[in-house]
Design a protein around this motif. Structure first.
Motif, PDB file in Angstrom:
ATOM      1  N   THR A  96       1.015 -10.924   3.882  1.00  0.00           N
ATOM      2  CA  THR A  96       2.032  -9.683   4.407  1.00  0.00           C
ATOM      3  C   THR A  96       1.519  -8.792   3.745  1.00  0.00           C
ATOM      4  OG1 THR A  96       3.454 -11.278   3.063  1.00  0.00           O
ATOM      5  CG2 THR A  96       3.718  -8.524   4.150  1.00  0.00           C
ATOM      6  N   VAL A  97       1.084  -7.263   4.806  1.00  0.00           N
ATOM      7  CA  VAL A  97       1.136  -5.953   4.925  1.00  0.00           C
ATOM      8  C   VAL A  97       1.907  -5.729   4.959  1.00  0.00           C
ATOM      9  CG1 VAL A  97      -0.545  -4.169   5.163  1.00  0.00           C
ATOM     10  CG2 VAL A  97      -1.447  -6.458   5.212  1.00  0.00           C
ATOM     11  N   VAL A  98       2.402  -4.909   3.814  1.00  0.00           N
ATOM     12  CA  VAL A  98       2.961  -4.308   4.075  1.00  0.00           C
ATOM     13  C   VAL A  98       2.257  -2.369   3.401  1.00  0.00           C
ATOM     14  CG1 VAL A  98       5.145  -3.055   2.319  1.00  0.00           C
ATOM     15  CG2 VAL A  98       5.181  -5.486   2.369  1.00  0.00           C
ATOM     16  N   ILE A  99       2.977  -1.174   4.576  1.00  0.00           N
ATOM     17  CA  ILE A  99       2.616   0.183   4.638  1.00  0.00           C
ATOM     18  C   ILE A  99       3.723   1.030   3.970  1.00  0.00           C
ATOM     19  CG2 ILE A  99       1.366   1.813   5.533  1.00  0.00           C
ATOM     20  CD1 ILE A  99      -0.204  -0.670   5.401  1.00  0.00           C
ATOM     21  N   ASP A 100       3.535   1.366   2.320  1.00  0.00           N
ATOM     22  CA  ASP A 100       4.974   2.131   2.857  1.00  0.00           C
ATOM     23  C   ASP A 100       4.846   3.803   2.669  1.00  0.00           C
ATOM     24  OD1 ASP A 100       7.190   3.053   1.422  1.00  0.00           O
ATOM     25  OD2 ASP A 100       6.779   2.374  -0.750  1.00  0.00           O
ATOM     26  N   GLU A 101       5.912   4.425   3.451  1.00  0.00           N
ATOM     27  CA  GLU A 101       5.379   5.729   3.226  1.00  0.00           C
ATOM     28  C   GLU A 101       4.702   5.903   5.260  1.00  0.00           C
ATOM     29  OE1 GLU A 101       7.249   7.896   2.293  1.00  0.00           O
ATOM     30  OE2 GLU A 101       7.675   6.495   0.420  1.00  0.00           O
ATOM     31  N   VAL A 102       4.675   5.561   6.135  1.00  0.00           N
ATOM     32  CA  VAL A 102       3.940   5.289   6.706  1.00  0.00           C
ATOM     33  C   VAL A 102       3.966   7.120   8.060  1.00  0.00           C
ATOM     34  CG1 VAL A 102       5.316   4.111   8.397  1.00  0.00           C
ATOM     35  CG2 VAL A 102       2.830   3.943   8.982  1.00  0.00           C
ATOM     36  N   HIS A 103       4.708   7.463   7.247  1.00  0.00           N
ATOM     37  CA  HIS A 103       5.153   8.833   7.876  1.00  0.00           C
ATOM     38  C   HIS A 103       3.828   9.452   7.957  1.00  0.00           C
ATOM     39  CE1 HIS A 103       6.661   9.533   4.146  1.00  0.00           C
ATOM     40  NE2 HIS A 103       6.815  10.335   4.201  1.00  0.00           N
ATOM     41  N   ASP A 105      -1.796 -12.664  -5.971  1.00  0.00           N
ATOM     42  CA  ASP A 105      -0.640 -13.271  -5.574  1.00  0.00           C
ATOM     43  C   ASP A 105       0.121 -11.684  -4.848  1.00  0.00           C
ATOM     44  OD1 ASP A 105      -0.398 -15.759  -6.072  1.00  0.00           O
ATOM     45  OD2 ASP A 105       0.330 -15.042  -7.745  1.00  0.00           O
ATOM     46  N   ILE A 106      -0.219 -10.471  -5.721  1.00  0.00           N
ATOM     47  CA  ILE A 106       0.278  -9.227  -5.031  1.00  0.00           C
ATOM     48  C   ILE A 106      -0.649  -8.265  -5.320  1.00  0.00           C
ATOM     49  CG2 ILE A 106       2.259  -7.716  -4.905  1.00  0.00           C
ATOM     50  CD1 ILE A 106       3.856  -9.363  -5.831  1.00  0.00           C
ATOM     51  N   ILE A 107      -0.969  -7.071  -4.714  1.00  0.00           N
ATOM     52  CA  ILE A 107      -1.989  -6.799  -5.117  1.00  0.00           C
ATOM     53  C   ILE A 107      -1.155  -5.557  -4.747  1.00  0.00           C
ATOM     54  CG2 ILE A 107      -4.577  -5.439  -4.349  1.00  0.00           C
ATOM     55  CD1 ILE A 107      -5.599  -8.272  -3.839  1.00  0.00           C
ATOM     56  N   VAL A 108      -1.513  -4.178  -5.275  1.00  0.00           N
ATOM     57  CA  VAL A 108      -0.564  -2.670  -5.496  1.00  0.00           C
ATOM     58  C   VAL A 108      -1.563  -2.361  -5.099  1.00  0.00           C
ATOM     59  CG1 VAL A 108       0.591  -1.128  -6.132  1.00  0.00           C
ATOM     60  CG2 VAL A 108       1.710  -3.274  -6.445  1.00  0.00           C
ATOM     61  N   GLY A 109      -1.957  -1.589  -4.273  1.00  0.00           N
ATOM     62  CA  GLY A 109      -2.770  -0.143  -3.887  1.00  0.00           C
ATOM     63  C   GLY A 109      -2.124   0.708  -3.275  1.00  0.00           C
ATOM     64  N   LEU A 119       0.950  -1.146   0.173  1.00  0.00           N
ATOM     65  CA  LEU A 119      -0.188  -0.269   0.244  1.00  0.00           C
ATOM     66  C   LEU A 119       0.671   0.931   0.110  1.00  0.00           C
ATOM     67  CD1 LEU A 119      -2.373  -1.220   2.476  1.00  0.00           C
ATOM     68  CD2 LEU A 119      -2.699  -1.743  -0.114  1.00  0.00           C
ATOM     69  N   VAL A 120       0.388   1.883  -0.883  1.00  0.00           N
ATOM     70  CA  VAL A 120       0.988   3.927  -1.187  1.00  0.00           C
ATOM     71  C   VAL A 120       0.230   4.194  -1.412  1.00  0.00           C
ATOM     72  CG1 VAL A 120       3.320   2.416  -1.833  1.00  0.00           C
ATOM     73  CG2 VAL A 120       0.866   3.408  -3.335  1.00  0.00           C
ATOM     74  N   PRO A 121       0.156   6.011  -0.607  1.00  0.00           N
ATOM     75  CA  PRO A 121       0.274   7.082  -0.697  1.00  0.00           C
ATOM     76  C   PRO A 121      -0.473   7.722  -1.915  1.00  0.00           C
ATOM     77  CG  PRO A 121       2.134   7.477  -0.469  1.00  0.00           C
ATOM     78  CD  PRO A 121       1.917   6.325  -0.582  1.00  0.00           C
ATOM     79  N   LEU A 122      -0.160   6.960  -3.391  1.00  0.00           N
ATOM     80  CA  LEU A 122      -0.112   7.949  -4.208  1.00  0.00           C
ATOM     81  C   LEU A 122      -0.716   6.832  -5.712  1.00  0.00           C
ATOM     82  CD1 LEU A 122       2.786  10.358  -4.200  1.00  0.00           C
ATOM     83  CD2 LEU A 122       0.741  11.063  -3.877  1.00  0.00           C
ATOM     84  N   VAL A 123      -1.194   7.530  -6.202  1.00  0.00           N
ATOM     85  CA  VAL A 123      -1.646   6.850  -7.797  1.00  0.00           C
ATOM     86  C   VAL A 123      -0.464   6.601  -8.246  1.00  0.00           C
ATOM     87  CG1 VAL A 123      -2.852   6.576  -9.790  1.00  0.00           C
ATOM     88  CG2 VAL A 123      -3.984   7.417  -7.600  1.00  0.00           C
ATOM     89  N   ALA A 124       0.147   7.587  -8.876  1.00  0.00           N
ATOM     90  CA  ALA A 124       1.823   7.915 -10.046  1.00  0.00           C
ATOM     91  C   ALA A 124       2.182   6.696  -8.786  1.00  0.00           C
ATOM     92  CB  ALA A 124       1.507   9.003  -9.429  1.00  0.00           C
TER      93      ALA A 124
END
Length: 829
Positions: free
Chosen positions: A347-354, A321-325, A272-277
């Motif tokens: 697995t849950v990866v939270i990118d840019e968690v700040h 297997d991998i969902i990018v959202g 998971l990421v904050p931006l569509v880009a």
């Protein structure tokens, strides 16, 4: 300890009586010698300064007492500046009293101020002479004040540091002159790279062969932060919070955990990421990287994507297997009550968690993480960030082991350059060209990212640079962004100009980062934003070092609400420390997150568990009663359930006020198209020919279409006549279509904004893609917009229409529900 200093070039001598080597003498006087048959002797000693104060009345020191003072002194000194004639006279006198004297170098500026200081290794070059550091700093303050540029305390401290480092007054002052810049002068500090850090051989990792072989294609060893993550339990399914600078290899930590869990049949990976880009970029990277080992990747970036030629090829299924959202893309599923549709999550990866600390979106990420921890409690959670204030608190609240890696794989030189606005483009051109001309030991040319505070500035700066360049911001569509990313990644262009809003994680392998502005919109950058952005400079696989250049304009501010000026903010960012974050949610945010969490549980006790995992405080009892009052939920003992209205509001990210606006509009039989344009106007319209019209009118016309000054021109016939016929026609077309209404407040009633928004939607319903819609608006009205803004507005319209449709059904307004559905289908495409 008592010293006496003599200096003179004329008929009299300056005398300083110095106690304990202090800069301020006990007293300073003027000595007059008289020659008799025995030689030169003291005649008069007039005291001029005593205890740091100049005397107004005449006072003389007795000659006999002065001779005794000479004999008692521990050291007698003669300034080297003293003329040979005067020195001879003094030595003649000293010989009579059997006194030895040293010749010393003293600060001439101190002498003029009747103070004392030696010249030594710490002295500063001042023109053709040397002066002491204290006098140099005094002169520097005077020069900075005379430059008529406001300099705050922190900026003055920086100039003092430069002076201490260079020991050269003129070179330090040259920082105010962009034509005379020297990198040894502008350098603020160096963020050093790590040395002799432990690395773990990839061959030794207890992971599946397919993943191991894939990793070995890129490197033999894990990077240091990756090694620390493995040692902290990465492959033992421990939850981890990774805090490490950009380009240290954080992303791969999440990938290793996720892919290993997929291959071990423990469940899919959510990234998971904050931006569509950023989601689009990660989708492309993961699809390419993991397809060769048999893993499927899909993307979820919203409730319902607009169909265009660019998006139809993207895989959006949950059966991957991998969902990018994006955060909102995955949260939408949970808010629909479809958590089970995710299937088994390993697995849950939270990118840019700040982003938890973001004023606008932080509450949604906070709620999402808590809801995911509740719905997939057996998953391994990996949180990634370059910067977090109080990381121990964050890690403990998130239930994760903390891994902090404080070093960079390459050093970063950080520079502070004071410029005037008109000097920026020339200076940036030079910096970009110099960097492009350099080649690293890895064979890569130097490339630059320029950060500025607005999209318009992105394009203006990019167009002004006399070299191949590209602008990159949220207004571009996916294809346009991809072209820029590819060109920059392939080393085809030396520079990209972008906004601070896209600093989060978008992968541009730059060696140099330039801050043309220190604001994001009209607000100053935070230290966290600054560290995130400056961390883009220097990549271990590409570069030997990184460069960060800040270009503040002394005295500049961006809004009346910002007290600090840009040069003070610059120094503050460079020396800043992160503050503890305050998670204070307003009532709207509390209601939204509480309602959203009811989507994943009907148990009041479980709901409290979810809320207890959040950073933000929610007054659950009061907020539950309010949601019940608004008929968004039903409370029966320990059971909490959403009503139909509550479920619709939650799934469509509607606030309470917007939900009631829809309900009231349906009751009033307002059309579906009118309802959604009342909910949200399209605000990104600009007049394509604003610059040319400004020249015709000899005034600065704002480019934004619905700003007051622009509207005044349209409704002033005498002004309009001064505009060239080509632009007159476009303006009249626009006024005729948008500003015909009977409102007393016209043209400031909002009708024009609503009609313009309707125009965009009607063009879409004719089958036009966003780029074609913009061309139509340009042709008819001379109005333009960014493709990305049009795309986002259409997506919001689809989501809002679905909400209107569903709410209308609950109110038995089948005709309006059907109308909303038909509009939604047409706009979606």
């Amino acid at each position: 300890m008592l010293w006496i200093l003599f200096a003179g070039k004329g008929k009299t001598f300056t005398v300083m009586v110095i106690a304990d080597k202090k800069r301020e003498p006990l007293w300073v006087g003027e000595l007059e010698l008289k020659q008799n048959t025995a030689g030169f002797r003291p005649h008069k000693i007039r005291v001029q300064k005593k205890n740091g104060k100049m005397l107004t009345d005449e006072e003389y020191y007795p000659t006999k007492d002065f001779i005794e003072l000479l004999k008692k002194a521990n050291r007698i000194m003669i300034s080297r500046e003293t003329s040979p004639k005067n020195k001879g006279e003094l030595e003649d006198m000293f010989k009579a009293y059997q006194i030895e004297a040293d010749t010393v170098d003293i600060c001439r500026h101190c002498l003029l101020q009747k103070r004392f200081n030696f010249l030594n290794k710490s002295s500063v070059k001042y023109g053709k002479e040397l002066i002491c550091p204290d006098c140099a700093k005094d002169e520097l303050k005077k020069a900075l004040r005379n430059s008529k540029q406001h300099m705050g305390d922190s900026t003055m401290e920086f100039f003092d540091r430069v002076l201490d480092r260079t020991k050269d007054f003129d070179k330090t002052l040259s920082m105010l002159n962009a034509d005379r810049l020297d990198e040894t002068t502008t350098k603020y500090d160096t963020v050093v790279s790590s040395k002799n850090e432990k690395k773990m051989p990839i061959k030794s990792l207890p992971i599946h062969k397919r993943l191991k072989d894939l990793l070995l294609k890129k490197s033999k060893d894990l990077m240091p932060v990756q090694t620390l993550a493995v040692e902290s339990g990465l492959l033992e399914r421990k939850n981890l919070m990774i805090v490490s600078a950009t380009a240290t290899g954080k992303t791969l930590i999440g990938e290793i955990a996720g892919v290993e869990n997929v291959l071990s049949k423990r469940g899919k990976m959510l990234y998971l990421v904050p931006l569509v880009a950023l989601a689009n970029q990660k989708y492309d990277q993961f699809t390419s990287r993991y397809n060769e080992i048999g893993l499927k990747t899909s993307i979820r970036i919203g409730a319902e994507m607009i169909k265009t030629k660019e998006t139809t090829f993207m895989k959006k299924t949950l059966d991957s297997d991998i969902i990018v959202g994006t955060y909102e893309g995955i949260d939408h599923l949970l808010r629909l009550g479809n958590a089970d549709a995710l299937g088994q999550v390993g697995t849950v990866v939270i990118d840019e968690v700040h982003m938890l600390t973001d004023a606008e979106r932080g509450h949604r990420l906070d709620g999402l993480i808590a809801r995911l921890r509740y719905t997939v409690p057996d998953a391994q959670f990996i949180y990634l960030s370059a910067t977090v204030g109080n990381p121990n608190y964050f890690a403990e609240k998130l239930g994760a082991n903390l891994v902090v890696y404080e070093h960079r794989p390459v050093p970063i030189d950080r520079h502070l350059v004071f410029v005037q606005e008109h000097e920026k483009n020339r200076l940036m051109t030079q910096l970009v060209q110099d960097e492009w001309n350099m080649k690293s030991s890895k064979g890569h040319r130097g490339q630059t990212i320029i950060f500025t505070n607005s999209r318009a500035n992105c394009q203006n700066i990019s167009n002004a640079l006399p070299m191949p360049s590209a602008y990159y911001h949220a207004g571009l569509n996916q294809r346009e962004r991809k072209i820029v990313e590819t060109k920059f990644g392939n080393g085809e262009i030396p520079v990209v100009v972008t906004t601070a809003a896209l600093a989060a994680g978008v992968d541009f392998p730059a060696s140099q980062v330039i801050f043309e502005s220190l604001a994001m919109g009209i607000d100053w950058l935070t230290v966290q934003d600054f560290l995130q952005m400056s961390g883009r400079a220097g990549r271990p696989d590409y570069h030997d070092r990184g460069v960060v250049v800040l270009m503040p304009v002394p005295g500049k501010t961006y809004s009346s609400g910002t007290k600090e000026t840009e040069e003070d903010v610059a120094v503050g960012l460079l020396k800043g420390t992160l503050l503890d974050d305050d998670f204070d949610f307003n009532e709207e945010n509390q209601l939204e997150e509480l309602l959203a969490s009811v989507s994943v549980t009907s148990s009041k006790s479980d709901l409290m568990k979810i809320l207890s995992m959040m950073f933000g405080s929610i007054n659950e009892n009061i907020m539950l009663l309010k949601l019940q009052k608004y008929k968004f939920i039903e409370l029966k003992g320990q059971v909490v359930t959403q009503t139909e209205l509550g479920q619709i509001a939650s799934a469509h990210f509607l606030s309470v006020s917007k939900t009631f606006l829809i309900v009231d509009s349906i009751k009033a039989n307002i059309s579906a198209l009118r309802i959604i344009t009342n909910l949200e106007f399209f605000t990104g319209a600009t007049f394509k020919y604003a610059e040319q019209i400004s020249k015709d009118l000899r005034m600065n016309l704002p480019a934004r279409v619905f700003q007051g000054a622009f509207l005044d021109i349209i409704f002033d016939g005498s002004v309009l006549r001064e505009v060239s016929p080509k632009y007159q026609k476009l303006l009249l077309n626009f006024a005729g279509d948008m500003f015909v209404c009977s409102c007393k407040e016209s043209p400031y009633c909002g009708c024009a904004e609503r009609k313009f928004s309707e125009k965009i939607l009607l063009l879409r319903m004719k089958g036009l893609e966003p780029i074609a819609i913009i061309r139509e608006l340009e042709s008819e009205y001379g109005i333009t917009a960014y493709v990305g803004d049009v795309f986002s507005y259409l997506e919001d319209a689809v989501r809002n229409l679905e909400a209107v449709e569903l709410i209308a059904k609950t109110m038995k307004k089948d005709g309006l529900a059907k109308e909303a559905k038909e509009l939604r289908v047409k706009i979606r495409g």
